[in-house]
Motif scaffolding. Structure first.
Motif, PDB file in Angstrom:
ATOM      1  N   LEU A 113      61.224  63.528  94.435  1.00 18.16           N
ATOM      2  CA  LEU A 113      60.114  62.643  94.089  1.00 18.16           C
ATOM      3  C   LEU A 113      60.385  61.925  92.767  1.00 18.16           C
ATOM      4  CD1 LEU A 113      57.382  61.965  95.216  1.00 18.16           C
ATOM      5  CD2 LEU A 113      56.402  63.733  93.794  1.00 18.16           C
ATOM      6  N   TRP A 114      60.890  62.681  91.808  1.00 19.71           N
ATOM      7  CA  TRP A 114      61.173  62.123  90.498  1.00 19.71           C
ATOM      8  C   TRP A 114      62.218  61.020  90.627  1.00 19.71           C
ATOM      9  CZ3 TRP A 114      65.310  63.685  86.745  1.00 19.71           C
ATOM     10  CH2 TRP A 114      65.074  63.154  85.479  1.00 19.71           C
ATOM     11  N   LEU A 115      63.241  61.330  91.434  1.00 14.90           N
ATOM     12  CA  LEU A 115      64.318  60.378  91.641  1.00 14.90           C
ATOM     13  C   LEU A 115      63.782  59.078  92.220  1.00 14.90           C
ATOM     14  CD1 LEU A 115      67.486  60.397  91.622  1.00 14.90           C
ATOM     15  CD2 LEU A 115      67.324  60.797  94.053  1.00 14.90           C
ATOM     16  N   LYS A 116      62.804  59.199  93.126  1.00 17.28           N
ATOM     17  CA  LYS A 116      62.315  58.010  93.818  1.00 17.28           C
ATOM     18  C   LYS A 116      61.362  57.205  92.952  1.00 17.28           C
ATOM     19  CE  LYS A 116      62.966  58.328  98.614  1.00 17.28           C
ATOM     20  NZ  LYS A 116      62.423  57.911  99.886  1.00 17.28           N
ATOM     21  N   SER A 117      60.607  57.898  92.073  1.00 16.95           N
ATOM     22  CA  SER A 117      59.545  57.162  91.406  1.00 16.95           C
ATOM     23  C   SER A 117      59.852  56.836  89.952  1.00 16.95           C
ATOM     24  CB  SER A 117      58.242  57.970  91.483  1.00 16.95           C
ATOM     25  OG  SER A 117      58.446  59.228  90.889  1.00 16.95           O
ATOM     26  N   SER A 118      60.733  57.610  89.299  1.00 18.87           N
ATOM     27  CA  SER A 118      60.921  57.390  87.868  1.00 18.87           C
ATOM     28  C   SER A 118      61.637  56.073  87.603  1.00 18.87           C
ATOM     29  CB  SER A 118      61.727  58.536  87.272  1.00 18.87           C
ATOM     30  OG  SER A 118      62.071  58.206  85.946  1.00 18.87           O
ATOM     31  N   ARG A 119      61.210  55.407  86.561  1.00 14.79           N
ATOM     32  CA  ARG A 119      61.826  54.139  86.216  1.00 14.79           C
ATOM     33  C   ARG A 119      63.257  54.318  85.720  1.00 14.79           C
ATOM     34  NH1 ARG A 119      57.345  51.750  83.201  1.00 14.79           N
ATOM     35  NH2 ARG A 119      56.074  51.203  84.975  1.00 14.79           N
ATOM     36  N   ALA A 165      70.534  52.546  96.072  1.00 14.96           N
ATOM     37  CA  ALA A 165      69.846  53.318  97.104  1.00 14.96           C
ATOM     38  C   ALA A 165      70.789  54.340  97.724  1.00 14.96           C
ATOM     39  CB  ALA A 165      69.311  52.373  98.176  1.00 14.96           C
ATOM     40  N   LYS A 166      72.064  53.964  97.811  1.00 14.22           N
ATOM     41  CA  LYS A 166      73.015  54.866  98.462  1.00 14.22           C
ATOM     42  C   LYS A 166      73.206  56.132  97.625  1.00 14.22           C
ATOM     43  CE  LYS A 166      76.498  52.589 100.303  1.00 14.22           C
ATOM     44  NZ  LYS A 166      77.835  51.986 100.273  1.00 14.22           N
ATOM     45  N   ASP A 167      73.341  55.941  96.319  1.00 12.83           N
ATOM     46  CA  ASP A 167      73.514  57.108  95.440  1.00 12.83           C
ATOM     47  C   ASP A 167      72.291  58.010  95.499  1.00 12.83           C
ATOM     48  OD1 ASP A 167      75.962  56.372  94.738  1.00 12.83           O
ATOM     49  OD2 ASP A 167      75.442  55.562  92.759  1.00 12.83           O
ATOM     50  N   LYS A 168      71.104  57.382  95.529  1.00 12.43           N
ATOM     51  CA  LYS A 168      69.879  58.175  95.594  1.00 12.43           C
ATOM     52  C   LYS A 168      69.874  59.017  96.853  1.00 12.43           C
ATOM     53  CE  LYS A 168      66.649  55.294  93.023  1.00 12.43           C
ATOM     54  NZ  LYS A 168      65.456  54.458  93.129  1.00 12.43           N
ATOM     55  N   LYS A 169      70.274  58.397  97.970  1.00  9.44           N
ATOM     56  CA  LYS A 169      70.257  59.106  99.239  1.00  9.44           C
ATOM     57  C   LYS A 169      71.211  60.287  99.175  1.00  9.44           C
ATOM     58  CE  LYS A 169      69.257  56.392 102.801  1.00  9.44           C
ATOM     59  NZ  LYS A 169      69.544  55.340 103.767  1.00  9.44           N
ATOM     60  N   ARG A 170      72.394  60.038  98.585  1.00  5.79           N
ATOM     61  CA  ARG A 170      73.392  61.098  98.509  1.00  5.79           C
ATOM     62  C   ARG A 170      72.852  62.252  97.663  1.00  5.79           C
ATOM     63  NH1 ARG A 170      78.281  58.572  96.187  1.00  5.79           N
ATOM     64  NH2 ARG A 170      78.269  57.323  98.075  1.00  5.79           N
ATOM     65  N   PHE A 171      72.196  61.900  96.550  1.00  3.97           N
ATOM     66  CA  PHE A 171      71.683  62.924  95.654  1.00  3.97           C
ATOM     67  C   PHE A 171      70.573  63.738  96.330  1.00  3.97           C
ATOM     68  CE2 PHE A 171      69.422  64.429  91.850  1.00  3.97           C
ATOM     69  CZ  PHE A 171      70.488  65.027  91.230  1.00  3.97           C
ATOM     70  N   THR A 172      69.695  63.035  97.050  1.00  2.00           N
ATOM     71  CA  THR A 172      68.628  63.714  97.780  1.00  2.00           C
ATOM     72  C   THR A 172      69.202  64.729  98.745  1.00  2.00           C
ATOM     73  OG1 THR A 172      67.377  61.677  97.696  1.00  2.00           O
ATOM     74  CG2 THR A 172      66.627  63.338  99.248  1.00  2.00           C
ATOM     75  N   VAL A 221      53.555  60.862  95.064  1.00  4.54           N
ATOM     76  CA  VAL A 221      54.270  60.577  96.314  1.00  4.54           C
ATOM     77  C   VAL A 221      53.954  59.154  96.763  1.00  4.54           C
ATOM     78  CG1 VAL A 221      54.479  61.197  98.744  1.00  4.54           C
ATOM     79  CG2 VAL A 221      54.285  62.979  97.034  1.00  4.54           C
ATOM     80  N   ASN A 222      52.681  58.796  96.653  1.00  2.00           N
ATOM     81  CA  ASN A 222      52.277  57.457  97.058  1.00  2.00           C
ATOM     82  C   ASN A 222      52.986  56.396  96.220  1.00  2.00           C
ATOM     83  OD1 ASN A 222      50.757  55.619  98.556  1.00  2.00           O
ATOM     84  ND2 ASN A 222      49.294  55.432  96.881  1.00  2.00           N
ATOM     85  N   ASP A 223      53.052  56.624  94.899  1.00  5.20           N
ATOM     86  CA  ASP A 223      53.758  55.675  94.039  1.00  5.20           C
ATOM     87  C   ASP A 223      55.216  55.545  94.464  1.00  5.20           C
ATOM     88  OD1 ASP A 223      51.524  55.279  92.622  1.00  5.20           O
ATOM     89  OD2 ASP A 223      52.063  56.580  90.943  1.00  5.20           O
ATOM     90  N   ALA A 224      55.803  56.702  94.870  1.00  4.49           N
ATOM     91  CA  ALA A 224      57.229  56.688  95.184  1.00  4.49           C
ATOM     92  C   ALA A 224      57.512  55.925  96.472  1.00  4.49           C
ATOM     93  CB  ALA A 224      57.752  58.117  95.292  1.00  4.49           C
ATOM     94  N   ILE A 225      56.619  56.039  97.453  1.00  3.41           N
ATOM     95  CA  ILE A 225      56.965  55.435  98.736  1.00  3.41           C
ATOM     96  C   ILE A 225      56.188  54.168  99.037  1.00  3.41           C
ATOM     97  CG2 ILE A 225      57.557  57.689  99.712  1.00  3.41           C
ATOM     98  CD1 ILE A 225      55.019  57.435 101.414  1.00  3.41           C
ATOM     99  N   LYS A 226      55.247  53.781  98.184  1.00  3.64           N
ATOM    100  CA  LYS A 226      54.435  52.617  98.554  1.00  3.64           C
ATOM    101  C   LYS A 226      55.300  51.359  98.597  1.00  3.64           C
ATOM    102  CE  LYS A 226      52.879  51.218  94.021  1.00  3.64           C
ATOM    103  NZ  LYS A 226      51.983  51.606  92.968  1.00  3.64           N
TER     104      LYS A 226
END
Lengths: 248, 390, 356
Positions: free
Chosen positions: B189-195, B202-209, B377-382
């Protein structure tokens, strides 16, 4: 398939919405590499016609043949035709929860079974062509209308379609953004893409169209090359329409 | 002079505000003072000292070790954990069931729509308490363990409880595994929402997740290996011995009635919310998917479902808070939830004001944190940027 | 060749709705058999094998395999009227009917103004109270402690609504006040109460409040619970009204100000009527939830319809018949709540058409 002379052949097609007769006895043939512009007053059925070509709308009788494949109830045929035709919508219809790049690679990966790197390479190629490669990681909502519509064109092109359908691509745009989209469409036309465009942009029609089709009340009233269509319209309704749209 | 001051807007506004806030503060103050006085007249000293006293009463259901000599704070903690457990299980089940019902109602198959609609209408229009009473009466009327109902040799239903297979792993390790899962999810969640990660691709984020989640699975296996109880098989199936079942996990009918009742009632509401979410998605995205040649299934999983979830999350948050609060009906069938422990404590110790404060504090804490997490969660995926309204 | 439009035939429309492809057909068959199975079993249990008459109690006590509606036959007065004196129970029945009529009348557009609606409910409530309580017009007095069953449920629901609605409007206006300290304090109060479970609030008002109130304010337990419930209701309803106010275009209030209307006129004639109109669907939903949750008072010792239902099968004579009693009480709730929520859905569609 390659020796076929036509890209789309519609004959004696009828379409109803409930009891409303939306399209009446449509006969239209579009050759390979031909650019056809369809125009007419609103409610004349031009959007319905173009949406029948990739079966977003069902027709009730007559036949539609796209690249030698008959559009009927056969699901395989429908899939085949949708793979080979790209469509650009009035309201862009980008997927708002995916980045620009994901929008462009989704269908090639799922439908064409391309690997992710291949799909991304092709997507970047087309995004460069529509002049927004630097926006690839952004989301649709962060782009202007003109940029979004260019992405929508790139997304359709990533499927390497034989035919491109444009359904009023500039109607939802602010005036200052129309030309950036038209430029992309003109460039596409110059490369020899088969295009069917529903549009009110008469300048575009005059410049690139091989043929202009005028529709009213669900019927094709007149079809002619642009020079003839604009300078010597044969029908009163065509004249009235042109006066309204160009008159002031 | 007086009149002119009263007519001045600034003065009047200030007076109004002072009066309003003052009145509320005064009410609260009076209540506390009168309450203290009344309680002291009964010989009860106010303050939180009683939390250290041992309770002297037992609790029918507890997730942690508890005996009658344990202090009040531990009894309250047991109740709090029970409520949190009941809430977590019911909310998860309600979401899954609600998702199924919601999807059935927009599936386009008339028969599925009929089943979904009947489910919603039946279970939404009857009070939750009645449903819980009903399930409880049904569950306790089941035959005794000796002739209990056997479901594939794995689950046993009987009037004294339902027996599920369990793992022979110590409780601490299970607890650690759950904490690790929550930590991993918080990381995602932090990864998705933090500035801070705005520039990460996006690819690195996916790999990290992915590596976070794989790491959690690995850690869990290790934890379970360490925490396994020696000389027992890892999986623990219930079996009948004498007049009762041995091993496995016993779910008492009070708890099961609450879980079943809240999940079904919640599912009826969540199903409607999900349906509304699907109906709120424009037709355009589906048409674009069709025009690109995607199949109906691909459009559903890749486009409509993700968009529907984004559309309903704020509404769902309110629904979750509301459902969590409804776990207090556990007291009606005798499940030892937080509210029940608090009311027993009030009866036994007389520390009414303090215990009510603890009760309210506990619910405020849980509900505010639930809302906070779901809002993150909403902030992260909205959906990012401005959306076209059609 | 002239093509004419043909209505889809019956077979065609069935095919499109139920069997558009292989999977669709499979689902249809699976769900249809599920529905048939459930309906048949319910019918078999509830009608074919059921025992209806109280005289046949022994028949169902020994397991006829069907429903034992005999318990309802024997105990319906207890379930509906609780411990209300037997010979006076007609009063309780009429009182309930009056409130149901009032609820029915409020669905008629003629009554859709604040004044008429308030008048209707207040007069209906007064009739209800006089009938139930008695002591005037030659009616024997029956005190609140003896009220029970459906009439107690309706009494609690109606008084919570009547007390809670004005309170909700006040809360919403305070919450929306321009003065920061008032709106912020009200916001904290509303948010706090909304995140507490209703049951804890009822419990607090029933058990704890007597400790913290000066003696002359304590009152009867029933009325304390109603006040607590009304405050809870008002906090939820205030947020709904506020939502309705927020969806008003700013131009409305500006136009009223420009016309020289004072604060109260603006609120009473411009803001609130439109806010209520916008907030009608969630308001009805709130009433539905409030009605269902009146059952919670059973937990803190009131003899409303669910508790009287529990009592109806609580004796050893009928202790096997819990499913039937819950089905009966559930049906009563279902009829009220289903009608109300259908009406809400109808209004929502109507408003959607009107605002288009």
């Amino acid at each position: 398939m390659s020796d076929l002379s036509h890209a789309v052949r519609i004959s004696r097609m009828e379409k109803f919405y409930g009891a409303f007769h939306a399209l009446k006895d449509i006969n239209l043939e579009v050759g390979k590499g031909e650019r056809v512009v369809i125009c007419g007053p609103s409610g004349s059925g031009k959007s319905t016609l173009i949406r029948c070509i990739n079966k977003l709308e069902n027709h009730q009788s007559g036949s539609i043949n796209v690249l030698g494949t008959e559009l009927d109830d056969n699901l395989d045929n429908i899939d085949e035709i949708r793979r080979e035709t790209g469509m650009v919508f009035q309201h862009f219809n980008l997927f708002p929860h995916m980045t620009i790049l994901e929008n462009c690679t989704l269908a090639p990966r799922l439908v064409r079974k391309q690997s992710q790197p291949d799909a991304e390479e092709i997507a970047m190629e087309y995004l460069t062509k529509v002049k927004i490669p630097d926006q690839a990681e952004k989301f649709p909502g962060q782009l202007s209308g003109g940029q979004q519509q260019r992405v929508a064109i790139a997304r359709a092109l990533c499927m390497k379609p034989e035919i491109m359908l444009f359904d009023e691509p500039t109607s939802a745009l602010d005036p200052e953004m129309i030309s950036e989209v038209l430029d992309v469409m003109i460039a596409l036309a110059n490369e020899g893409m088969t295009m069917i465009c529903v549009t009110h942009e008469m300048g575009f029609a005059r410049q690139v169209a091989d043929r202009v089709v005028f529709m009213a009340d669900g019927q094709v009233i007149e079809e002619a090359p642009p020079s003839e269509f604009f300078d010597r319209p044969r029908h009163d309704r065509t004249r009235a329409f042109l006066n309204q749209i160009l008159g002031h | 002079m007086m009149v002119s001051i009263l007519k001045q807007k600034t003065y009047r506004d200030a007076t109004n505000q002072v009066l309003f806030v003052g009145a509320i503060a005064l009410t609260v103050l009076t209540f506390t003072m009168v309450g203290r006085e009344n309680l002291e007249a009964q010989g009860i000293t106010s303050g939180f000292g009683f939390l250290e006293r041992s309770t002297g009463w037992s609790i029918s259901f507890s997730l942690i070790e508890y005996s009658t000599s344990d202090p009040y704070w531990k009894a309250l903690w047991v109740g709090f954990l029970n409520t949190a457990f009941l809430g977590a299980v019911s909310l998860c089940l309600a979401t899954v069931l609600g998702l199924i019902v919601g999807i059935m109602r927009v599936s386009g198959n008339a028969m599925a729509e009929l089943v979904g609609a009947s489910f919603v209408e039946i279970f939404r229009n009857v009070p939750l308490l009645l449903q819980v009473f009903f399930w409880y009466a049904l569950l306790t009327a089941l035959p005794p363990p000796r002739s209990g109902i056997d479901v594939f040799g794995v689950v046993f239903l009987s009037g004294r409880g339902t027996y599920l297979p369990g793992l022979n792993v110590t409780g601490e390790m299970v607890f650690l595994a759950v904490v690790a899962l929550l930590a991993a999810l918080a990381g995602v969640l932090w990864l998705k929402s933090s500035r801070r990660f705005a520039r990460t691709s996006a690819k690195d984020k996916k790999r990290f997740t992915r590596s976070l989640l794989v790491g959690w699975v690995f850690l869990t296996i290790v934890l379970f290996w360490i925490g396994r109880i020696p000389d027992t098989p890892l999986l623990n199936l219930p079996y009948l011995k004498g007049l009762n079942f041995r091993d496995g996990i016993r779910v008492p009918p009070e708890l099961l009635a609450c879980i079943v009742g809240i999940s079904i009632y919640g599912a009826a509401y969540i199903g409607e919310i999900i349906r509304a979410g699907f109906n709120a998605i424009g037709k355009g995205q589906t048409e674009a998917g069709l025009a690109l040649g995607l199949s109906t299934w691909q459009i559903f999983t890749r486009i409509r479902l993700p968009l529907a979830i984004r559309a309903v999350l704020p509404t769902l948050t309110n629904q979750y808070v509301w459902l969590f609060k409804s776990t207090t009906i556990g007291i009606a069938v005798g499940f030892a939830d937080f509210f029940m422990i608090v009311s027993i404590s009030i009866n036994q110790s007389g520390q009414t004001l303090e215990l009510i404060a603890i009760l309210m504090g506990g619910f405020l804490l849980v509900n505010y944190s639930l809302a906070w997490v779901l809002n993150r969660v909403n902030d992260a995926i909205k959906l990012k940027g401005n959306q076209l309204r059609m | 060749m002239e093509t004419v439009y043909r209505e889809p035939t019956f077979v065609q429309s069935i095919r499109a709705r139920y069997f558009s492809n292989l999977w669709d057909g499979a689902f249809t068959l699976a769900f249809a058999s599920l529905v048939l199975w459930v309906v048949w079993n319910l019918f078999d249990w509830g009608v074919l094998n059921a025992v209806f008459s109280a005289e046949n109690r022994d028949l169902c006590a020994h397991g006829s395999g069907g429903a034992c509606w005999a318990v309802i036959d024997a105990r319906w007065r207890l379930i509906l009227f609780g411990l209300y004196p037997f010979e006076e129970q007609w009063r309780s029945a009429i009182a309930c009917a009056v409130m149901v009529l009032v609820a029915g009348f409020s669905c008629v557009p003629f009554f859709w103004s604040a004044r008429r609606l308030a008048g209707l409910w207040l007069s209906g409530f007064a009739v209800f109270y006089v009938l139930m309580r008695g002591g005037v017009f030659g009616l024997t007095p029956v005190f609140e402690q003896r009220w029970g069953g459906l009439s107690l449920t309706i009494f609690i629901f109606a008084s919570v609504s009547l007390l809670g609605m004005p309170l909700a409007i006040a809360f919403a206006l305070l919450r929306r006040s321009d003065l920061p300290w008032i709106s912020r304090t009200m916001g904290v109060v509303i948010d706090t109460i909304r995140s507490l479970p209703l049951l804890t609030i009822l419990f607090t008002f029933a058990i704890v409040v007597p400790f913290v109130l000066p003696d002359f304010l304590i009152g009867d337990k029933l009325y304390r619970v109603i006040v607590g419930y009304a405050i809870f209701f008002a906090c939820y309803q205030a947020e709904i009204i506020r939502g309705g106010m927020q969806s008003l275009p700013a131009g409305q209030e500006e136009a009223a100000k420009a016309l020289g209307m004072g604060c109260w006129y603006r609120i009473g004639y411009i803001v609130l009527p439109q806010a209520f109109r916008n907030a009608l669907p969630p308001t009805i939903n709130q009433f539905v939830i409030t009605f269902k949750e009146t059952t919670l008072v059973a937990i803190i010792g009131f003899f409303e319809i669910l508790a009287s239902g529990n009592a109806a099968y609580g004796t050893s004579e009928w202790n096997f018949a819990h499913v039937e009693v819950y089905a009966f009480v559930g049906m009563i709730f279902f009829v009220f709540v289903f009608a109300l929520s259908r009406y809400g859905a109808y209004l929502e569609r109507r408003l959607a058409v009107a605002s288009r």
